[in-house]
Scaffold this motif. Sequence first.
Motif, PDB file in Angstrom:
ATOM      1  N   ARG A 118       0.858  -1.185   0.000  1.00  0.00           N
ATOM      2  CA  ARG A 118       0.000   0.000   0.000  1.00  0.00           C
ATOM      3  C   ARG A 118       0.892   1.232   0.000  1.00  0.00           C
ATOM      4  O   ARG A 118       1.820   1.334   0.791  1.00  0.00           O
ATOM      5  N   PHE A 119       0.638   2.149  -0.887  1.00  0.00           N
ATOM      6  CA  PHE A 119       1.360   3.414  -0.857  1.00  0.00           C
ATOM      7  C   PHE A 119       0.445   4.501  -1.395  1.00  0.00           C
ATOM      8  O   PHE A 119      -0.441   4.251  -2.208  1.00  0.00           O
ATOM      9  N   CYS A 120       0.648   5.704  -0.889  1.00  0.00           N
ATOM     10  CA  CYS A 120      -0.197   6.832  -1.259  1.00  0.00           C
ATOM     11  C   CYS A 120       0.660   7.911  -1.909  1.00  0.00           C
ATOM     12  O   CYS A 120       1.792   8.181  -1.472  1.00  0.00           O
ATOM     13  N   LEU A 121       0.109   8.533  -2.949  1.00  0.00           N
ATOM     14  CA  LEU A 121       0.783   9.619  -3.649  1.00  0.00           C
ATOM     15  C   LEU A 121      -0.111  10.862  -3.619  1.00  0.00           C
ATOM     16  O   LEU A 121      -1.301  10.783  -3.903  1.00  0.00           O
ATOM     17  N   PRO A 122       0.437  12.034  -3.286  1.00  0.00           N
ATOM     18  CA  PRO A 122       1.820  12.213  -2.805  1.00  0.00           C
ATOM     19  C   PRO A 122       1.937  11.784  -1.354  1.00  0.00           C
ATOM     20  O   PRO A 122       0.982  11.900  -0.594  1.00  0.00           O
ATOM     21  N   PRO A 123       3.088  11.305  -0.928  1.00  0.00           N
ATOM     22  CA  PRO A 123       3.274  10.936   0.477  1.00  0.00           C
ATOM     23  C   PRO A 123       3.405  12.179   1.345  1.00  0.00           C
ATOM     24  O   PRO A 123       3.606  13.290   0.844  1.00  0.00           O
ATOM     25  N   SER A 124       3.291  11.984   2.649  1.00  0.00           N
ATOM     26  CA  SER A 124       3.485  13.092   3.574  1.00  0.00           C
ATOM     27  C   SER A 124       4.985  13.341   3.708  1.00  0.00           C
ATOM     28  O   SER A 124       5.694  12.618   4.417  1.00  0.00           O
ATOM     29  N   LEU A 125       5.473  14.362   3.001  1.00  0.00           N
ATOM     30  CA  LEU A 125       6.910  14.632   3.004  1.00  0.00           C
ATOM     31  C   LEU A 125       7.409  15.025   4.389  1.00  0.00           C
ATOM     32  O   LEU A 125       8.522  14.668   4.784  1.00  0.00           O
ATOM     33  N   SER A 126       6.566  15.761   5.142  1.00  0.00           N
ATOM     34  CA  SER A 126       6.999  16.182   6.479  1.00  0.00           C
ATOM     35  C   SER A 126       7.139  14.982   7.401  1.00  0.00           C
ATOM     36  O   SER A 126       8.091  14.891   8.190  1.00  0.00           O
ATOM     37  N   ALA A 127       6.213  14.017   7.282  1.00  0.00           N
ATOM     38  CA  ALA A 127       6.298  12.821   8.120  1.00  0.00           C
ATOM     39  C   ALA A 127       7.520  11.995   7.743  1.00  0.00           C
ATOM     40  O   ALA A 127       8.240  11.494   8.621  1.00  0.00           O
ATOM     41  N   LEU A 128       7.773  11.850   6.447  1.00  0.00           N
ATOM     42  CA  LEU A 128       8.942  11.093   6.000  1.00  0.00           C
ATOM     43  C   LEU A 128      10.226  11.734   6.512  1.00  0.00           C
ATOM     44  O   LEU A 128      11.132  11.048   7.009  1.00  0.00           O
ATOM     45  N   ALA A 129      10.320  13.059   6.379  1.00  0.00           N
ATOM     46  CA  ALA A 129      11.539  13.750   6.795  1.00  0.00           C
ATOM     47  C   ALA A 129      11.753  13.628   8.299  1.00  0.00           C
ATOM     48  O   ALA A 129      12.879  13.378   8.775  1.00  0.00           O
ATOM     49  N   ALA A 130      10.668  13.803   9.078  1.00  0.00           N
ATOM     50  CA  ALA A 130      10.798  13.736  10.531  1.00  0.00           C
ATOM     51  C   ALA A 130      11.221  12.348  10.991  1.00  0.00           C
ATOM     52  O   ALA A 130      12.108  12.202  11.855  1.00  0.00           O
ATOM     53  N   LEU A 131      10.623  11.328  10.426  1.00  0.00           N
ATOM     54  CA  LEU A 131      10.965   9.966  10.847  1.00  0.00           C
ATOM     55  C   LEU A 131      12.354   9.551  10.360  1.00  0.00           C
ATOM     56  O   LEU A 131      13.071   8.821  11.056  1.00  0.00           O
ATOM     57  N   LYS A 132      12.758  10.023   9.177  1.00  0.00           N
ATOM     58  CA  LYS A 132      14.104   9.711   8.702  1.00  0.00           C
ATOM     59  C   LYS A 132      15.145  10.326   9.626  1.00  0.00           C
ATOM     60  O   LYS A 132      16.150   9.687   9.979  1.00  0.00           O
ATOM     61  N   THR A 133      14.903  11.557  10.032  1.00  0.00           N
ATOM     62  CA  THR A 133      15.823  12.219  10.972  1.00  0.00           C
ATOM     63  C   THR A 133      15.873  11.461  12.295  1.00  0.00           C
ATOM     64  O   THR A 133      16.940  11.267  12.883  1.00  0.00           O
ATOM     65  N   PHE A 134      14.711  10.995  12.733  1.00  0.00           N
ATOM     66  CA  PHE A 134      14.633  10.270  14.006  1.00  0.00           C
ATOM     67  C   PHE A 134      15.440   8.974  13.943  1.00  0.00           C
ATOM     68  O   PHE A 134      16.259   8.691  14.829  1.00  0.00           O
ATOM     69  N   PHE A 135      15.234   8.174  12.899  1.00  0.00           N
ATOM     70  CA  PHE A 135      15.935   6.882  12.809  1.00  0.00           C
ATOM     71  C   PHE A 135      17.403   7.063  12.486  1.00  0.00           C
ATOM     72  O   PHE A 135      18.262   6.331  12.991  1.00  0.00           O
ATOM     73  N   ASP A 136      17.739   8.053  11.632  1.00  0.00           N
ATOM     74  CA  ASP A 136      19.151   8.311  11.335  1.00  0.00           C
ATOM     75  C   ASP A 136      19.909   8.750  12.575  1.00  0.00           C
ATOM     76  O   ASP A 136      21.129   8.537  12.687  1.00  0.00           O
ATOM     77  N   GLY A 137      19.196   9.376  13.524  1.00  0.00           N
ATOM     78  CA  GLY A 137      19.836   9.830  14.757  1.00  0.00           C
ATOM     79  C   GLY A 137      19.924   8.766  15.825  1.00  0.00           C
ATOM     80  O   GLY A 137      20.259   9.073  16.975  1.00  0.00           O
ATOM     81  N   GLY A 138      19.607   7.531  15.476  1.00  0.00           N
ATOM     82  CA  GLY A 138      19.701   6.438  16.446  1.00  0.00           C
ATOM     83  C   GLY A 138      18.397   6.096  17.121  1.00  0.00           C
ATOM     84  O   GLY A 138      18.370   5.256  18.030  1.00  0.00           O
ATOM     85  N   GLY A 139      17.296   6.735  16.712  1.00  0.00           N
ATOM     86  CA  GLY A 139      16.004   6.450  17.319  1.00  0.00           C
ATOM     87  C   GLY A 139      15.536   5.036  17.003  1.00  0.00           C
ATOM     88  O   GLY A 139      15.909   4.446  15.989  1.00  0.00           O
ATOM     89  N   LYS A 140      14.722   4.503  17.913  1.00  0.00           N
ATOM     90  CA  LYS A 140      14.191   3.161  17.744  1.00  0.00           C
ATOM     91  C   LYS A 140      12.675   3.170  17.888  1.00  0.00           C
ATOM     92  O   LYS A 140      12.096   4.128  18.407  1.00  0.00           O
ATOM     93  N   LEU A 141      12.047   2.095  17.427  1.00  0.00           N
ATOM     94  CA  LEU A 141      10.586   2.011  17.542  1.00  0.00           C
ATOM     95  C   LEU A 141      10.150   2.102  19.001  1.00  0.00           C
ATOM     96  O   LEU A 141       9.143   2.739  19.323  1.00  0.00           O
ATOM     97  N   SER A 142      10.897   1.469  19.879  1.00  0.00           N
ATOM     98  CA  SER A 142      10.510   1.442  21.296  1.00  0.00           C
ATOM     99  C   SER A 142      10.664   2.794  21.973  1.00  0.00           C
ATOM    100  O   SER A 142      10.109   3.005  23.058  1.00  0.00           O
ATOM    101  N   THR A 143      11.435   3.705  21.384  1.00  0.00           N
ATOM    102  CA  THR A 143      11.659   5.008  22.020  1.00  0.00           C
ATOM    103  C   THR A 143      10.907   6.131  21.310  1.00  0.00           C
ATOM    104  O   THR A 143      11.169   7.306  21.582  1.00  0.00           O
ATOM    105  N   MET A 144      10.005   5.803  20.417  1.00  0.00           N
ATOM    106  CA  MET A 144       9.248   6.829  19.697  1.00  0.00           C
ATOM    107  C   MET A 144       8.339   7.582  20.662  1.00  0.00           C
ATOM    108  O   MET A 144       7.653   6.993  21.492  1.00  0.00           O
ATOM    109  N   GLY A 145       8.363   8.904  20.547  1.00  0.00           N
ATOM    110  CA  GLY A 145       7.496   9.735  21.368  1.00  0.00           C
ATOM    111  C   GLY A 145       6.190  10.022  20.661  1.00  0.00           C
ATOM    112  O   GLY A 145       5.906   9.519  19.569  1.00  0.00           O
ATOM    113  N   ALA A 146       5.380  10.873  21.280  1.00  0.00           N
ATOM    114  CA  ALA A 146       4.056  11.187  20.736  1.00  0.00           C
ATOM    115  C   ALA A 146       4.155  11.795  19.346  1.00  0.00           C
ATOM    116  O   ALA A 146       3.353  11.483  18.452  1.00  0.00           O
ATOM    117  N   ALA A 147       5.151  12.683  19.142  1.00  0.00           N
ATOM    118  CA  ALA A 147       5.283  13.343  17.833  1.00  0.00           C
ATOM    119  C   ALA A 147       5.611  12.334  16.743  1.00  0.00           C
ATOM    120  O   ALA A 147       5.021  12.368  15.648  1.00  0.00           O
TER     121      ALA A 147
END
Length: 516
Positions: A426-455
């Motif tokens: 399943r994929f949607c076009l256009p994707p949410s670019l802000s969500a993609l960017a925020a989550l990429k920054t989070f995971f690239d910075g060492g974030g994990k699924l278990s440490t995800m906050g509300a944002a």
Amino acid sequence: MSPAGDAPVPGHGFKVLAPWYVCERGGFDRFDPRARTPALQKYDSAEFVRGLVSDPRQSLRFDGTEDVWSYAVPVPLADRGSGRARFATHQLVRTRLRKLYQPSHERFYGLVVELFCDRPGLPRPQSADGLEVGFVMRRRRVEMTAQPGVLRKLAHQLTSDLLAAQRDGGRDRRVHGSEVEDVLWADIAHRLRFETAHRELLDQVGLETETQAWMAGAAGGQWRALGTRPPKDRPEDQEQELPMWRLPSRSGGCPEGAPPERSLWFGVVPTSSGEHDDFGVPKLDEHHIYEALCFVRRAPRPGHEHCPRQTSWSEPTEPFRLAPFFDPEGTKNRRISLTLPDLRAVAARAGTSPGPGGVAITSPPGSQMSFDPGGGTPSGGSVGGTLPRTCTFALEIFMIVAFFLFSMFLPIVVFLFQLWWLLALRFCLPPSLSALAALKTFFDGGGKLSTMGAAELVELDELLGSKGAAAQLKASGAIKDEHGADLLNALVPPPSVPMYTPQPEPPVTDPLCGGG
């Protein structure tokens, strides 16, 4: 060749061979044993007959990956790749058995042969007068007798060999018990090397094969062993025959002058059917192996009307299996585009007089359902009504409600059955670019699924398409922390989704051009 039930063809019959352009591409002539097989030709348009009649040389190549029968085996987590591949719990193992897709997959198939006189030198027929050309579909039935452990071991060995050929390292993959015979028989027609390597195991397997014909008559149709008569309580029947038509002689592509006269014939290969046998079993399915044989009948010469018609048969085509309706490798070839109703336009229509259109549903007496919605928990249901009642609904209502139910139940199915790979389909076009960017920054910075906050959970909900889905995913622990980036990769739509384009067969010129 004269199948059971037909007398040998006396002199001056016909040779039913592959068309000349198949021989030219293969580098052999009509005397070569490879020319004895009728040609299956692939197309990707429902209008393929127009193209086939215009120029039978033009068809699509059979792909060694797309057009072969395959079966799924589980892939251990340690052997999976990264990104989207991380969630693929199974892998397809490809055999060498031909697979034909259904019309719903945008694939269509023709059967082409060329006739020659069965005389020294195989001359071309001078006339088609009095000829009847057609073909039959037959299937192969196999029974294996051996200890279950022997069959399982053979199936596992064959799977490992095929995976090794796919450059997967040949790791062992387990095959479901119900699929063991399918796996073995599907590849039996093409694996001499495997038989040599595993002769000791194969010697422990009893193999009985039977060629069956679809016998049709007043009582319907049924598959029956070739050459056997119907049961005593069943009316006489005969093998179902499918027609073939002669192609125009303009198929040589000669640059100058008239093309040579050839006797080319074609038929349309059925890959689906609405016919069923006496027990309600479909005539065609994805489990059996089929083949087609062509025949030529010639009416007796004047003065010999009392003589039987002379029949000549071809060799069978290469064996093939039929793809099921929901074959993923077939459905990906056909795109269906829908636009949901515009709620604003539907609301505006509600303020005008209803037109004659819509979906009128009549509930017969005693079939009218009534219940209390109860704020989402229905109760107090009853069935009644003394008179027929007709309600007319705008068509848009059905689509709105159907998509709501689909959207509601999709995440439930994913979480309830742990089918995480559905997320990659399943994929949607256009994707949410802000969500993609925020989550990429989070995971690239060492974030994990278990440490995800509300944002981060809100952003992941946006990509998953369901509020609260990210929190459930986090709480379930079904996806390991180190695979968070893979999950994000699976949710990112590809830059483009190109349709698979099969390659055409190479062009070829008739060697008879110019009187050769």
